[in-house]
Scaffold this active site. Structure first.
Site, PDB file in Angstrom:
ATOM      1  N   VAL A 124       1.249  -1.101   0.189  1.00 22.58           N
ATOM      2  CA  VAL A 124      -0.394  -0.123   0.033  1.00 22.58           C
ATOM      3  C   VAL A 124       0.907   0.895  -0.066  1.00 22.58           C
ATOM      4  O   VAL A 124       1.891   1.044   0.685  1.00 22.58           O
ATOM      5  CB  VAL A 124      -0.967  -0.289   1.124  1.00 22.58           C
ATOM      6  CG1 VAL A 124      -1.619   1.239   1.748  1.00 22.58           C
ATOM      7  CG2 VAL A 124      -1.878  -0.775   1.401  1.00 22.58           C
ATOM      8  N   ASP A 233       0.784  -5.132  18.609  1.00 21.38           N
ATOM      9  CA  ASP A 233       2.070  -4.295  18.482  1.00 21.38           C
ATOM     10  C   ASP A 233       1.670  -2.526  17.608  1.00 21.38           C
ATOM     11  O   ASP A 233       1.739  -2.403  16.958  1.00 21.38           O
ATOM     12  CB  ASP A 233       3.680  -4.239  17.085  1.00 21.38           C
ATOM     13  CG  ASP A 233       4.330  -3.590  17.102  1.00 21.38           C
ATOM     14  OD1 ASP A 233       4.797  -2.503  18.670  1.00 21.38           O
ATOM     15  OD2 ASP A 233       5.673  -3.349  16.567  1.00 21.38           O
ATOM     16  N   ASN A 238       3.953   1.852  12.972  1.00 20.88           N
ATOM     17  CA  ASN A 238       2.784  -0.141  12.201  1.00 20.88           C
ATOM     18  C   ASN A 238       1.729   0.708  11.428  1.00 20.88           C
ATOM     19  O   ASN A 238       1.039  -0.335  10.761  1.00 20.88           O
ATOM     20  CB  ASN A 238       2.561  -1.275  13.167  1.00 20.88           C
ATOM     21  CG  ASN A 238       4.593  -1.783  13.542  1.00 20.88           C
ATOM     22  OD1 ASN A 238       4.894  -1.274  12.581  1.00 20.88           O
ATOM     23  ND2 ASN A 238       3.669  -1.917  14.719  1.00 20.88           N
ATOM     24  N   ASP A 251       1.627  -5.288  10.339  1.00 20.75           N
ATOM     25  CA  ASP A 251       2.371  -6.239  11.805  1.00 20.75           C
ATOM     26  C   ASP A 251       1.542  -6.876  13.130  1.00 20.75           C
ATOM     27  O   ASP A 251       2.000  -5.930  13.597  1.00 20.75           O
ATOM     28  CB  ASP A 251       3.611  -5.583  12.865  1.00 20.75           C
ATOM     29  CG  ASP A 251       4.660  -4.638  11.766  1.00 20.75           C
ATOM     30  OD1 ASP A 251       5.088  -5.489  10.505  1.00 20.75           O
ATOM     31  OD2 ASP A 251       5.874  -3.687  11.605  1.00 20.75           O
ATOM     32  N   GLU A 253       2.047  -9.814  14.367  1.00 16.21           N
ATOM     33  CA  GLU A 253       3.401 -10.887  14.926  1.00 16.21           C
ATOM     34  C   GLU A 253       2.719 -10.862  16.517  1.00 16.21           C
ATOM     35  O   GLU A 253       2.908 -12.176  16.896  1.00 16.21           O
ATOM     36  CB  GLU A 253       4.151 -11.013  14.347  1.00 16.21           C
ATOM     37  CG  GLU A 253       5.163  -9.879  15.112  1.00 16.21           C
ATOM     38  CD  GLU A 253       6.220  -9.946  14.738  1.00 16.21           C
ATOM     39  OE1 GLU A 253       6.771 -10.835  13.645  1.00 16.21           O
ATOM     40  OE2 GLU A 253       6.933  -8.561  14.842  1.00 16.21           O
TER      41      GLU A 253
END
Length: 364
Positions: A124, A233, A238, A251, A253
């Protein structure tokens, strides 16, 4: 912050990755080529990111980003990288909320093609508040923005959390539940205990981190709210913005089921982390941006949920970040980029603010 060497973020050969990526891409889209493969300078130290374009007559040229699990031989920041879990999380959030999550294209669980599992998503266009140098420093696009523009970005960013927490059904996110016999918060904290034990295994322990865990016990909430899907996060670094509006949330994770305040505490403290570093360098930073009281009030208006026990949750965020910072420092020592000092607590960049939180004086 300005003079410290940036830790290495990869031990892989970019040319070799390009060759292997092109070979793999041909198995998914015959005749396709990966072109313009780059490793961004802002690459993190956990999962690695590759940016590339797909050259193929059908579909036309497509911009992509690839998230690759860390090289297990490169002193990883986290003990495991579950790319399937991240892929499923992004699919779930995209399907069950209106958050702008990049479309995921392929998941590769076999470590053979690139040396570790990975997934590919559409890239993006936009801009991200930088970590290095932090967006709180003079000269960054966010620092030079007007108060009204930062207000717009802050409001839109807090709204991301509100919508995520309210819209995604918890029943469909049970694969993100952390193991344990307690409630979601207890299991979340126990997972951090286990992570800290892994970080210091065979190395010097951190008295400050251990004092922070003890302080958490003293501040433990009397009433733990129902868990929601936490981004994990949750910070503006991010998010990809078009102007000052979010267009991609990245992000995932660290996603997990936890109380709402776990995400809120992380959002509040991670901004303070960068602001404190900036102020310590003699610059003004952004003291009025993402202020704790403003974030809490915005979130309450959007969701009807008034954040509780935020002294606990901001301390928890600073503690979690300290464990990551300690691991990153030990990783730098492993690669002989830094020496380990007699006091391991000084390896934690925000040891001063964490100590103040433990002592109860930080928010005074």
């Amino acid at each position: 912050m300005a003079t410290a060497p940036r830790p290495r973020t990869t031990t892989r050969d970019p040319e070799e990755l390009t060759r292997r990526l092109t070979s793999w891409l041909g198995t998914r889209l015959p005749g396709a080529k990966a072109v313009g493969v780059t490793v961004p300078a802002s690459n993190g130290m956990s999962s690695e990111t590759l940016l590339f374009d797909i050259e193929h007559p059908e579909p036309p040229l497509r911009a992509c980003a690839l998230r690759l699990a860390a090289d297990p031989a490169a002193y990883t920041v986290f003990p495991e990288y579950d790319m399937v879990r991240q892929y499923r999380t992004m699919r779930l959030v995209a399907d069950r909320s209106d958050l702008p999550v990049p479309k995921v294209l392929w998941l590769e669980e076999d470590p053979g093609p690139l040396g570790a599992p990975f997934f590919v998503m559409e890239r993006v266009a936009g801009r991200v508040p930088p970590d290095v140098m932090p967006y709180t420093y003079e000269g960054s696009w966010l620092h030079t923005a007007t108060d009204a523009q930062r207000e717009r970005l802050e409001a839109a960013s807090v709204a991301l959390l509100a919508r995520l927490h309210d819209q995604v059904p918890v029943a469909e996110a049970q694969f993100l539940a952390l193991p344990g016999e307690g409630d979601a918060l207890r299991n979340h904290v126990e997972a951090q205990h286990a992570y800290y034990a892994w970080v210091v295994d065979g190395l010097a322990r951190s008295p400050l981190i251990e004092a922070a865990f003890d302080r958490l016990t003293e501040l433990w909430p009397r009433e733990v709210g129902e868990p929601v899907l936490n981004w994990g996060d949750a910070r503006i670094g991010n998010v990809v913005y078009d102007g000052f509006d979010p267009v991609a949330v990245l992000d995932w994770e660290m996603a997990a089921l936890a109380p709402r305040e776990v995400d809120l505490g992380w959002t509040v403290y991670l901004h303070r982390f960068f602001h404190d570093l900036t102020a310590a360098s003699g610059q003004r930073g952004l003291p009025g941006f993402l202020r704790r009281d403003r974030v809490e009030a915005r979130y309450a208006r959007l969701t009807g949920h008034t954040p509780r026990d935020m002294d606990f949750y901001t301390l928890y965020a600073a503690l979690r970040h300290a464990i990551v910072m300690l691991r990153v420092a030990y990783r730098q020592a492993y690669f002989r980029e830094v020496a380990v000092p007699p006091d391991p607590d000084t390896l934690i960049l925000h040891h001063g603010s964490l100590r103040a939180m433990v002592q109860g004086s930080y928010w005074d």
